[in-house]
Design a protein around this motif. Structure first.
Motif, PDB file in Angstrom:
ATOM      1  N   LEU A 154       0.821  -1.210   0.000  1.00  0.00           N
ATOM      2  CA  LEU A 154       0.000   0.000   0.000  1.00  0.00           C
ATOM      3  C   LEU A 154       0.857   1.264   0.000  1.00  0.00           C
ATOM      4  O   LEU A 154       0.439   2.302  -0.496  1.00  0.00           O
ATOM      5  N   ILE A 155       2.060   1.149   0.527  1.00  0.00           N
ATOM      6  CA  ILE A 155       2.932   2.324   0.621  1.00  0.00           C
ATOM      7  C   ILE A 155       3.889   2.426  -0.564  1.00  0.00           C
ATOM      8  O   ILE A 155       4.032   3.494  -1.171  1.00  0.00           O
ATOM      9  N   HIS A 259     -16.093  12.787 -11.973  1.00  0.00           N
ATOM     10  CA  HIS A 259     -15.012  11.815 -12.115  1.00  0.00           C
ATOM     11  C   HIS A 259     -14.224  11.693 -10.818  1.00  0.00           C
ATOM     12  O   HIS A 259     -14.100  12.663 -10.060  1.00  0.00           O
ATOM     13  N   VAL A 260     -13.671  10.507 -10.615  1.00  0.00           N
ATOM     14  CA  VAL A 260     -12.652  10.307  -9.587  1.00  0.00           C
ATOM     15  C   VAL A 260     -11.438   9.665 -10.256  1.00  0.00           C
ATOM     16  O   VAL A 260     -11.543   9.051 -11.321  1.00  0.00           O
ATOM     17  N   VAL A 261     -10.290   9.832  -9.618  1.00  0.00           N
ATOM     18  CA  VAL A 261      -9.035   9.302 -10.166  1.00  0.00           C
ATOM     19  C   VAL A 261      -8.356   8.419  -9.128  1.00  0.00           C
ATOM     20  O   VAL A 261      -8.345   8.742  -7.931  1.00  0.00           O
ATOM     21  N   TYR A 262      -7.798   7.310  -9.613  1.00  0.00           N
ATOM     22  CA  TYR A 262      -6.914   6.468  -8.813  1.00  0.00           C
ATOM     23  C   TYR A 262      -5.619   6.277  -9.605  1.00  0.00           C
ATOM     24  O   TYR A 262      -5.595   6.472 -10.816  1.00  0.00           O
ATOM     25  N   PHE A 263      -4.563   5.880  -8.916  1.00  0.00           N
ATOM     26  CA  PHE A 263      -3.293   5.601  -9.581  1.00  0.00           C
ATOM     27  C   PHE A 263      -3.159   4.095  -9.788  1.00  0.00           C
ATOM     28  O   PHE A 263      -3.612   3.313  -8.960  1.00  0.00           O
ATOM     29  N   LEU A 264      -2.513   3.716 -10.908  1.00  0.00           N
ATOM     30  CA  LEU A 264      -2.313   2.291 -11.172  1.00  0.00           C
ATOM     31  C   LEU A 264      -1.315   1.672 -10.212  1.00  0.00           C
ATOM     32  O   LEU A 264      -1.208   0.453 -10.135  1.00  0.00           O
ATOM     33  N   ASP A 265      -0.582   2.508  -9.482  1.00  0.00           N
ATOM     34  CA  ASP A 265       0.386   1.982  -8.521  1.00  0.00           C
ATOM     35  C   ASP A 265       0.410   2.882  -7.295  1.00  0.00           C
ATOM     36  O   ASP A 265       0.578   4.095  -7.402  1.00  0.00           O
ATOM     37  N   ASN A 266       0.224   2.280  -6.124  1.00  0.00           N
ATOM     38  CA  ASN A 266       0.228   3.047  -4.877  1.00  0.00           C
ATOM     39  C   ASN A 266       1.555   3.761  -4.649  1.00  0.00           C
ATOM     40  O   ASN A 266       1.597   4.869  -4.128  1.00  0.00           O
ATOM     41  N   GLY A 267       2.656   3.113  -5.033  1.00  0.00           N
ATOM     42  CA  GLY A 267       3.966   3.708  -4.802  1.00  0.00           C
ATOM     43  C   GLY A 267       4.145   5.017  -5.551  1.00  0.00           C
ATOM     44  O   GLY A 267       4.703   5.984  -5.011  1.00  0.00           O
ATOM     45  N   ILE A 268       3.674   5.067  -6.801  1.00  0.00           N
ATOM     46  CA  ILE A 268       3.754   6.295  -7.587  1.00  0.00           C
ATOM     47  C   ILE A 268       2.947   7.398  -6.903  1.00  0.00           C
ATOM     48  O   ILE A 268       3.390   8.542  -6.788  1.00  0.00           O
ATOM     49  N   ASN A 270       2.226   7.723  -3.707  1.00  0.00           N
ATOM     50  CA  ASN A 270       2.873   8.171  -2.478  1.00  0.00           C
ATOM     51  C   ASN A 270       4.161   8.943  -2.752  1.00  0.00           C
ATOM     52  O   ASN A 270       4.495   9.880  -2.027  1.00  0.00           O
ATOM     53  N   ALA A 271       4.872   8.557  -3.823  1.00  0.00           N
ATOM     54  CA  ALA A 271       6.104   9.276  -4.173  1.00  0.00           C
ATOM     55  C   ALA A 271       5.788  10.700  -4.604  1.00  0.00           C
ATOM     56  O   ALA A 271       6.548  11.634  -4.308  1.00  0.00           O
ATOM     57  N   LEU A 272       4.674  10.894  -5.293  1.00  0.00           N
ATOM     58  CA  LEU A 272       4.292  12.237  -5.744  1.00  0.00           C
ATOM     59  C   LEU A 272       4.074  13.196  -4.581  1.00  0.00           C
ATOM     60  O   LEU A 272       4.369  14.387  -4.684  1.00  0.00           O
ATOM     61  N   ILE A 273       3.553  12.672  -3.466  1.00  0.00           N
ATOM     62  CA  ILE A 273       3.311  13.545  -2.300  1.00  0.00           C
ATOM     63  C   ILE A 273       4.335  13.294  -1.189  1.00  0.00           C
ATOM     64  O   ILE A 273       4.175  13.791  -0.075  1.00  0.00           O
ATOM     65  N   ARG A 274       5.368  12.498  -1.516  1.00  0.00           N
ATOM     66  CA  ARG A 274       6.478  12.210  -0.591  1.00  0.00           C
ATOM     67  C   ARG A 274       5.957  11.685   0.747  1.00  0.00           C
ATOM     68  O   ARG A 274       6.367  12.147   1.827  1.00  0.00           O
ATOM     69  N   ALA A 275       5.072  10.730   0.665  1.00  0.00           N
ATOM     70  CA  ALA A 275       4.454  10.174   1.875  1.00  0.00           C
ATOM     71  C   ALA A 275       4.735   8.677   1.959  1.00  0.00           C
ATOM     72  O   ALA A 275       4.058   7.879   1.313  1.00  0.00           O
ATOM     73  N   PHE A 276       5.751   8.306   2.738  1.00  0.00           N
ATOM     74  CA  PHE A 276       6.109   6.896   2.878  1.00  0.00           C
ATOM     75  C   PHE A 276       6.022   6.425   4.334  1.00  0.00           C
ATOM     76  O   PHE A 276       6.592   5.407   4.690  1.00  0.00           O
ATOM     77  N   GLN A 277       5.293   7.178   5.166  1.00  0.00           N
ATOM     78  CA  GLN A 277       5.169   6.790   6.564  1.00  0.00           C
ATOM     79  C   GLN A 277       4.371   5.489   6.687  1.00  0.00           C
ATOM     80  O   GLN A 277       3.499   5.207   5.863  1.00  0.00           O
ATOM     81  N   PRO A 278       4.630   4.706   7.736  1.00  0.00           N
ATOM     82  CA  PRO A 278       3.819   3.511   7.996  1.00  0.00           C
ATOM     83  C   PRO A 278       2.353   3.895   8.198  1.00  0.00           C
ATOM     84  O   PRO A 278       2.032   5.025   8.585  1.00  0.00           O
ATOM     85  N   LEU A 279       1.449   2.963   7.964  1.00  0.00           N
ATOM     86  CA  LEU A 279       0.014   3.249   8.036  1.00  0.00           C
ATOM     87  C   LEU A 279      -0.427   3.761   9.404  1.00  0.00           C
ATOM     88  O   LEU A 279      -1.347   4.575   9.497  1.00  0.00           O
ATOM     89  N   GLU A 280       0.236   3.305  10.450  1.00  0.00           N
ATOM     90  CA  GLU A 280      -0.187   3.716  11.799  1.00  0.00           C
ATOM     91  C   GLU A 280      -0.003   5.213  12.036  1.00  0.00           C
ATOM     92  O   GLU A 280      -0.611   5.786  12.953  1.00  0.00           O
ATOM     93  N   PHE A 281       0.824   5.873  11.207  1.00  0.00           N
ATOM     94  CA  PHE A 281       1.058   7.307  11.363  1.00  0.00           C
ATOM     95  C   PHE A 281       0.374   8.134  10.276  1.00  0.00           C
ATOM     96  O   PHE A 281       0.676   9.302  10.091  1.00  0.00           O
ATOM     97  N   ARG A 282      -0.562   7.526   9.547  1.00  0.00           N
ATOM     98  CA  ARG A 282      -1.187   8.210   8.409  1.00  0.00           C
ATOM     99  C   ARG A 282      -2.689   8.345   8.638  1.00  0.00           C
ATOM    100  O   ARG A 282      -3.285   7.586   9.398  1.00  0.00           O
TER     101      ARG A 282
END
Length: 373
Positions: A154-155, A259-268, A270-282
């Motif tokens: 997910l991250i 319309h709504v938008v999703y990304f084909l890859d969660n990593g892309i 999260n990288a766009l918003i520089r958010a790689f924290q574990p889920l417990e902190f999100r």
């Protein structure tokens, strides 16, 4: 090596047809997949890399391309969407008896005659390769281990090198942004406002699963609404985004033309918003889960050759069904929750308006069944 679902399909298509188009974002493993069915060391296999400007310039001369191909059994053109005289070469290749296969590897649709596209699509010769899917990774790592890795997926997402180099995941997925987003479109596509585009993608990343307004996005990014819509649709065609429209039958309070938008890859995302924290902190675990499940369903449909109509349903009173899928008049829906202990409530108003559409709750324990549906 992780086995790809597309491998036997690509092998069969190459046996049946002279021309095959393999689309996919860069670094999804396109050439690695091809190497599983074609010996790239064989001197009768010719590879043209159009991402190399010198090579592309040389091969843009029609006679050079023809001369290169005359002693080859297979010609592979990487980033074929960048080759200016591609259609002319295809016409030549079709008549060249010694050439058994012409494989076009693209990150975006190349400009080909419409009748050729129609023939290729009718015969299933346009194939899409995505980042790894949950079933592919689960087959390699084992289902129990893959379930343990769900938070990681997910991250950091499912790009092959990210999955196989977990200790460098954050660095790798950040590097992929540049190569997969800004350098993969067709030569004729006007992507000339890189700074504005990255702003747009970041706004989309912050708003996955939320209703978007092309006009509002344009104001925030310094673009007009038509350009925003064009960029979003371009990246949907390039398999970086999933663009979903609202479902309505004119009932009161239903959102229309949204319309709504999703990304084909969660990593892309999260990288766009520089958010790689574990889920417990999100505070976006639910959005990440929806993005993951919907992107996985998108991959599953493509690999199975299914082409359903896909929607979301939302009212002005915030009653919502995350996902609707319709095939030949048959429909089903899904509402999603990351927390498997949380009871998922299906909107009573939706059930009253559409009693024929069954809506299922999707959580960590049930999403595998949803992917296989």
């Amino acid at each position: 090596m992780i086995e790809r679902i597309l491998e036997p399909i690509l092998r069969k298509k190459c046996e049946e047809s002279k021309i095959v188009v393999l689309k996919g974002a860069r670094r999804t493993g396109r050439l690695t997949l091809v190497s599983r069915i074609i010996n790239l060391e064989d001197p009768t296999i010719g590879i043209i890399d159009c991402s190399n400007k010198k090579e592309r310039k040389a091969m843009n001369e029609p006679e050079a391309l023809r001369a290169f191909s005359r002693d080859k059994k297979v010609v592979i053109i990487r980033d074929a969407q960048l080759l200016e005289n591609l259609q002319e070469f295809i016409d030549f290749a079709i008549e060249l008896d010694s050439l058994e296969n012409l494989l076009l590897i693209c990150s975006f649709e190349p400009e080909l005659h419409e009748d050729l596209w129609e023939a290729l699509r009718e015969q299933g010769l346009e194939l899409n390769l995505f980042p790894l899917s949950y079933p592919e990774s689960a087959k390699f790592h084992g289902l129990v281990q893959e379930d343990k890795m769900l938070e990681q997926r997910l991250i950091y997402g499912y790009y092959p090198e990210v999955v196989t180099n977990e200790d460098q995941a954050e660095k790798l997925v950040s590097e992929i942004i540049e190569s997969s987003i800004f350098t993969q479109l067709g030569a004729s596509e006007r992507i000339n406002k890189k700074e504005n585009l990255i702003k747009l993608l970041r706004h989309l990343a912050f708003n996955i699963g939320k209703v978007i307004s092309f006009n509002d996005l344009g104001k925030k990014c310094g673009l007009d609404n038509e350009t925003v819509e064009r960029y979003v649709k371009l990246f949907a065609k390039a398999n970086l985004l999933v663009l979903i429209s609202s479902y309505n039958n004119g009932h009161r309070y239903e959102l229309k033309k949204s319309h709504v938008v999703y990304f084909l890859d969660n990593g892309i995302r999260n990288a766009l918003i520089r958010a790689f924290q574990p889920l417990e902190f999100r505070n976006d675990a639910e959005e990440l889960w929806k993005n993951f499940v919907i992107s996985e369903r998108f991959k599953a449909n493509e690999y199975a050759g299914r082409k359903p109509e896909v929607f979301f349903w939302l009212t002005h009173t915030k009653q919502e069904v995350d996902y609707l899928e319709i095939t030949n008049g048959e429909a089903f829906g899904a509402k999603m929750s990351w927390e498997d202990s949380k009871k998922i409530k299906i909107p009573a108003s939706f059930s009253e308006l559409y009693p024929q559409i069954k809506v299922t709750g999707i959580n960590k324990k049930t999403f595998w069944t949803f992917l296989r549906k």
